[in-house]
Write a protein that holds these residues in place. Sequence first.
Motif, short mmCIF file in Angstrom:
data_model
loop_
_atom_site.label_atom_id
_atom_site.label_comp_id
_atom_site.label_asym_id
_atom_site.label_seq_id
_atom_site.Cartn_x
_atom_site.Cartn_y
_atom_site.Cartn_z
N UNK A 336 0.83 -1.20 0.00
CA UNK A 336 0.00 0.00 0.00
C UNK A 336 0.87 1.25 0.00
N UNK A 337 0.34 2.32 -0.52
CA UNK A 337 1.10 3.58 -0.60
C UNK A 337 1.63 3.98 0.76
N UNK A 338 2.84 4.53 0.78
CA UNK A 338 3.52 5.08 1.96
C UNK A 338 4.24 4.03 2.78
N UNK A 339 4.04 2.73 2.50
CA UNK A 339 4.74 1.70 3.26
C UNK A 339 6.07 1.36 2.60
N UNK A 340 7.09 1.12 3.43
CA UNK A 340 8.42 0.83 2.91
C UNK A 340 8.75 -0.66 2.93
N UNK A 341 8.17 -1.38 3.87
CA UNK A 341 8.44 -2.81 4.00
C UNK A 341 7.16 -3.55 4.30
N UNK A 342 7.16 -4.83 3.91
CA UNK A 342 6.09 -5.73 4.31
C UNK A 342 6.69 -6.97 4.93
N UNK A 343 6.00 -7.57 5.90
CA UNK A 343 6.59 -8.75 6.53
C UNK A 343 5.53 -9.57 7.23
N UNK A 344 5.95 -10.77 7.56
CA UNK A 344 5.19 -11.64 8.44
C UNK A 344 6.11 -12.03 9.59
N UNK A 345 5.88 -11.46 10.74
CA UNK A 345 6.71 -11.80 11.90
C UNK A 345 6.50 -13.25 12.30
N UNK A 346 5.32 -13.78 11.99
CA UNK A 346 5.02 -15.15 12.38
C UNK A 346 5.81 -16.16 11.54
N UNK A 347 5.85 -15.95 10.22
CA UNK A 347 6.56 -16.89 9.34
C UNK A 347 8.01 -16.50 9.12
N UNK A 348 8.35 -15.25 9.37
CA UNK A 348 9.70 -14.77 9.16
C UNK A 348 9.93 -14.14 7.81
N UNK A 349 8.94 -14.18 6.94
CA UNK A 349 9.09 -13.56 5.63
C UNK A 349 9.20 -12.04 5.78
N UNK A 350 10.20 -11.48 5.13
CA UNK A 350 10.42 -10.03 5.20
C UNK A 350 11.26 -9.59 6.37
N UNK A 351 11.54 -10.46 7.31
CA UNK A 351 12.31 -10.09 8.50
C UNK A 351 13.76 -9.71 8.18
N UNK A 352 14.45 -10.42 7.27
CA UNK A 352 15.82 -10.01 6.96
C UNK A 352 15.91 -8.57 6.46
N UNK A 353 14.95 -8.16 5.64
CA UNK A 353 14.97 -6.78 5.13
C UNK A 353 14.75 -5.79 6.27
N UNK A 354 13.85 -6.13 7.19
CA UNK A 354 13.61 -5.24 8.33
C UNK A 354 14.85 -5.16 9.21
N UNK A 355 15.48 -6.28 9.49
CA UNK A 355 16.69 -6.27 10.32
C UNK A 355 17.78 -5.43 9.69
N UNK A 356 17.92 -5.51 8.38
CA UNK A 356 18.93 -4.69 7.70
C UNK A 356 18.64 -3.21 7.90
N UNK A 357 17.37 -2.82 7.78
CA UNK A 357 17.02 -1.41 7.98
C UNK A 357 17.27 -0.98 9.42
N UNK A 358 16.98 -1.84 10.38
CA UNK A 358 17.19 -1.48 11.77
C UNK A 358 18.68 -1.37 12.09
N UNK A 359 19.50 -2.25 11.52
CA UNK A 359 20.94 -2.16 11.72
C UNK A 359 21.49 -0.87 11.12
N UNK A 360 20.99 -0.50 9.94
CA UNK A 360 21.43 0.75 9.33
C UNK A 360 21.04 1.95 10.20
N UNK A 361 19.86 1.92 10.78
CA UNK A 361 19.42 3.02 11.64
C UNK A 361 20.26 3.09 12.91
N UNK A 362 20.58 1.93 13.48
CA UNK A 362 21.42 1.91 14.69
C UNK A 362 22.80 2.44 14.38
#
Length: 440
Positions: A336-362
């Motif tokens: 959907x418009x304005x969203x940068x990432x999509x994921x399923x915390x339950x299945x783990x899909x999309x989690x690597x991309x989120x972790x990469x973004x969080x590491x970059x922010x840290x």
Amino acid sequence: MAETIVALASGVGRAGIAVIRLSGPSVRFGLETIAGGVPQPRRAALRRLKDPESGEVLDEALVLFFAGPASFTGEDVAELQVHGGRAIISGVIAALTALPGFRLAERGEFTRRAVANGRMDLTSAEGIASLVEAETGSQRRQALRQAGGALERAATAWRQRLAALLALMEAEIDFPDEEDVPVLFQSVRSGAGGLLAEIETALQGARSGERLREGAVMVIAGPPNAGKSTLLNALARRDVAIVSPIAGTTRDTLEVHLDLGGYPVTLIDTAGLRETVDVVEAIGVERARASLDRADLVIWLEAGDARADPPDLPVPLLRVFTKQDGGQAPLPQTLPAAFELGLSARSGAGMPALLKRLEEAARAALESGETALVTRERHRRELEIVKAHLASVQAADETTPVEFVAEDLRLAVRAIGRLTGRVDIDEIYDVIFREFCIGK
């Protein structure tokens, strides 16, 4: 005569090896009594440790001896590497502290003696404390620089230059009739200006240095039932928060400390942001809003059944579309418009991309803190005092009494002395004597 102190230098609890440290004037006597002799300095020796009263063998240990002043504390020091059972540790310490002139060390007393005996300054001692507390690679690197004397060397150089400037002012006060005493008011102002610029540069990195020790703050926020607690559990890799399909389950903030790419992060799960008449939930919502104000990054979650526009925030915001449980990574193909990432915390899909973004922010929030000279509020407070007095010197002109300029410089020297733990002002008068009195 100073007492000889004894303490467990390694961690508390059962382990393969434990290190018991001794420091003080009676270390040799203690080793002769309990270990049957003093090993050659800096060479390990295998010795049986015996209770001096009963003669009972307490343990077989490696014994090392470090003769003062070339030791950690500047005194005679010994280390006993014993087996790590609690009975052995308590038995050896009890036997040592029963000897005349021995006692248990107070918290931090070994380091305090090292500072008192000139083996290190206060900032290096704080670096050692930070090394003990370090939980991530970046904190370890910062603490190693501190313990290695990075700030000490800078502060020593600043103090020497301040002492030289103060010597000029004191000489003008004490020897006003001497023709060869340089009256270099502009030189003093220029020197103070150079020092002021260096200290301002050090202070610019102070916040990042302090933040690295504390860690970056990332807040998981969003409307109720957006998957915030599920994401917290997935990132923490353990069940920290209660997860249920009932909106408003999370009533308070929950914090988890993580190591993201070598940088410390405090991850905060918050109550879903909505208007509510439930008194307890309303308190949780208020706490959630307060957490947003101190965040380095807000991870704003929404799902198909939980949508809400994020509040206007003065901090970076990462919009994530959650509960994509039916897809496969990368998720999803279209967002959907304005969203940068999509994921399923339950299945783990999309989690690597989120972790990469969080590491970059840290990394972006904390990386500069690794090389910062100023890493504690105490450092910043003393350097702010130095800065204020140097600014006063720079603002002075030919009508300003010399005594006022000298006093500002003297107070700046004292602040640097408090920073390093060395506050003896007499060295300034040594400079005056060497530069202006020799040969007169």
